[in-house]
Design an enzyme around this catalytic site. Structure first.
Site, PDB file in Angstrom:
ATOM      1  N   PRO A 121       7.758   2.069  -2.718  1.00 45.13           N
ATOM      2  CG  PRO A 121       5.590   2.810  -2.371  1.00 45.13           C
ATOM      3  CD  PRO A 121       6.601   1.842  -1.839  1.00 45.13           C
ATOM      4  CD  GLU A 122      13.593   3.355  -4.904  1.00 46.11           C
ATOM      5  OE1 GLU A 122      14.425   4.236  -5.180  1.00 46.11           O
ATOM      6  OE2 GLU A 122      13.850   2.142  -4.976  1.00 46.11           O
TER       7      GLU A 122
END
Length: 282
Positions: A2-3
Site C-alpha cells: 500500500p502506498e
C-alpha cells in the site's frame, strides 16, 4: 505494498461509510487493542472521522480515542455491508469495527494502536513525517529542501524516505522518475533545482490523479493505479513490474535492480533515463 494513494482512498471510503455512526461491536486479534476495549469499551462510541497521514490511517472516536494503523507490506482495510461475505479469510482478520449498517475489517494489519489526540501530536513516526504529497496543505518548498539535504543519497532512495516526503512507495518511485527522465541511481547533489521541482510536482500530480473521485473503489493493491493515462489495463504503468519488456517510449528493454538498504526493486529505462552524471564524467 500500500502506498499513499491506497491509504487515502481507504480513509475516504471508511469515512463515508462510518463517520457519525455508533460502534455496535468491536473485536480484534491483537491483545493490546483488546486490553483497551476491555477497560474502555469501543461499543457505543461514535466514529467521528477517518483520515490519512502519509501511509498512516487514523480512525477518530468519541472520548478522544484514536486508532492508528499502518499497513506495512500486506495489510488492508475492507468495508462490507452487514451480512456481506468477506473477500478474505477470517484467520487474516486483525480488527473488526461494526456499525448497524457496515463493518470495517482490517486484514493482516501489523501495526495498530489506540492513542489520544494529544499523544498523536507527539507521536514519533507522525511527528517526523515529511510533507504529505496528498495533503491539501502540501509544502513543496519544504519537501524540496528535505530532498536537497540528502545530497549524497540516490534520488530513488530519498523518495522512499517518509521523513523527506510522505506517501510515495516503491511503485510510484520508479514511475515518477521515468516520467521525469531521471536515472534512479543519480545522487541528489547531481540534480538541478528544476529537476527536483519537476519530480516533486509530478509525484503530487500522479498520486492525486489516482485518488480522484472516479476511482471510488477502496483498493489496497496496485490494480487500479495508472501513470500512463492509457485505458488498457495492460498498459497502465510505464516501467514498474516490466523488467526485460520493451520501453513504451523508446523500445529499450526495461531493467530492474535491487536498491537501497532494504533492497527494494527499482525499474528504469536505460535509454530514457540515461545517467547524466556518468556522461559528464567521460
Amino acid at each position: 505494498m500500500p502506498e499513499g494513494d491506497t491509504i487515502f482512498r481507504a480513509a475516504r471510503t471508511l469515512h463515508r461509510a462510518l463517520a457519525g455512526k455508533s460502534v455496535a461491536s468491536f473485536e480484534s486479534a491483537l491483545p493490546a487493542l483488546n486490553r483497551i476495549h476491555d477497560d474502555a469499551p469501543m461499543t457505543g462510541r461514535t466514529i467521528e472521522r477517518v483520515t490519512a497521514v502519509g501511509k498512516h490511517l487514523l480512525m477518530h472516536f468519541s472520548g478522544d480515542l484514536v486508532l492508528r494503523t499502518h499497513m506495512r507490506m500486506n495489510g488492508s482495510w475492507h468495508i462490507y455491508r452487514q451480512g456481506e461475505r468477506w473477500q478474505r479469510s477470517r484467520r487474516d482478520m486483525r480488527i473488526r469495527i461494526a456499525t448497524d449498517e457496515f463493518e470495517a475489517v482490517g486484514f493482516n494489519i501489523p501495526v495498530a494502536e489506540f492513542t489520544s489526540s494529544l499523544t498523536l501530536t507527539r507521536h514519533r513516526e507522525l511527528r517526523t513525517l515529511g510533507p504529505d504529497v496528498l495533503s491539501d496543505g502540501f509544502q513543496a518548498a519544504d519537501a524540496l529542501q528535505r530532498i536537497r539535504d540528502r545530497g549524497t543519497s540516490a534520488i530513488a532512495d530519498v523518495l522512499l524516505n517518509q521523513r523527506v516526503i510522505a506517501g510515495l512507495g516503491n511503485m510510484y518511485k520508479s514511475e515518477v522518475l521515468f516520467m521525469c527522465q531521471v536515472n534512479p541511481f543519480t545522487l541528489v547533489r547531481d540534480l538541478s533545482d528544476t529537476a527536483l521541482a519537476t519530480i516533486v510536482e509530478t509525484a503530487r500530480q500522479v498520486l492525486s490523479a489516482n485518488v480522484s473521485e472516479e476511482l471510488a473503489l477502496m483498493t489496497t493493491y496496485s490494480g487500479l493505479r495508472r501513470t500512463t493515462g492509457r485505458g488498457d489495463p495492460k498498459e497502465r504503468l510505464w516501467v514498474y513490474g516490466r523488467a526485460r519488456l520493451p520501453c513504451r517510449r523508446c523500445g529499450s528493454a526495461i531493467r530492474v535492480r535491487k536498491q537501497g538498504s532494504d533492497a527494494r526493486l527499482t525499474y528504469w529505462c536505460p535509454s530514457c533515463q540515461e545517467d547524466q552524471s556518468l556522461i559528464a564524467n567521460h
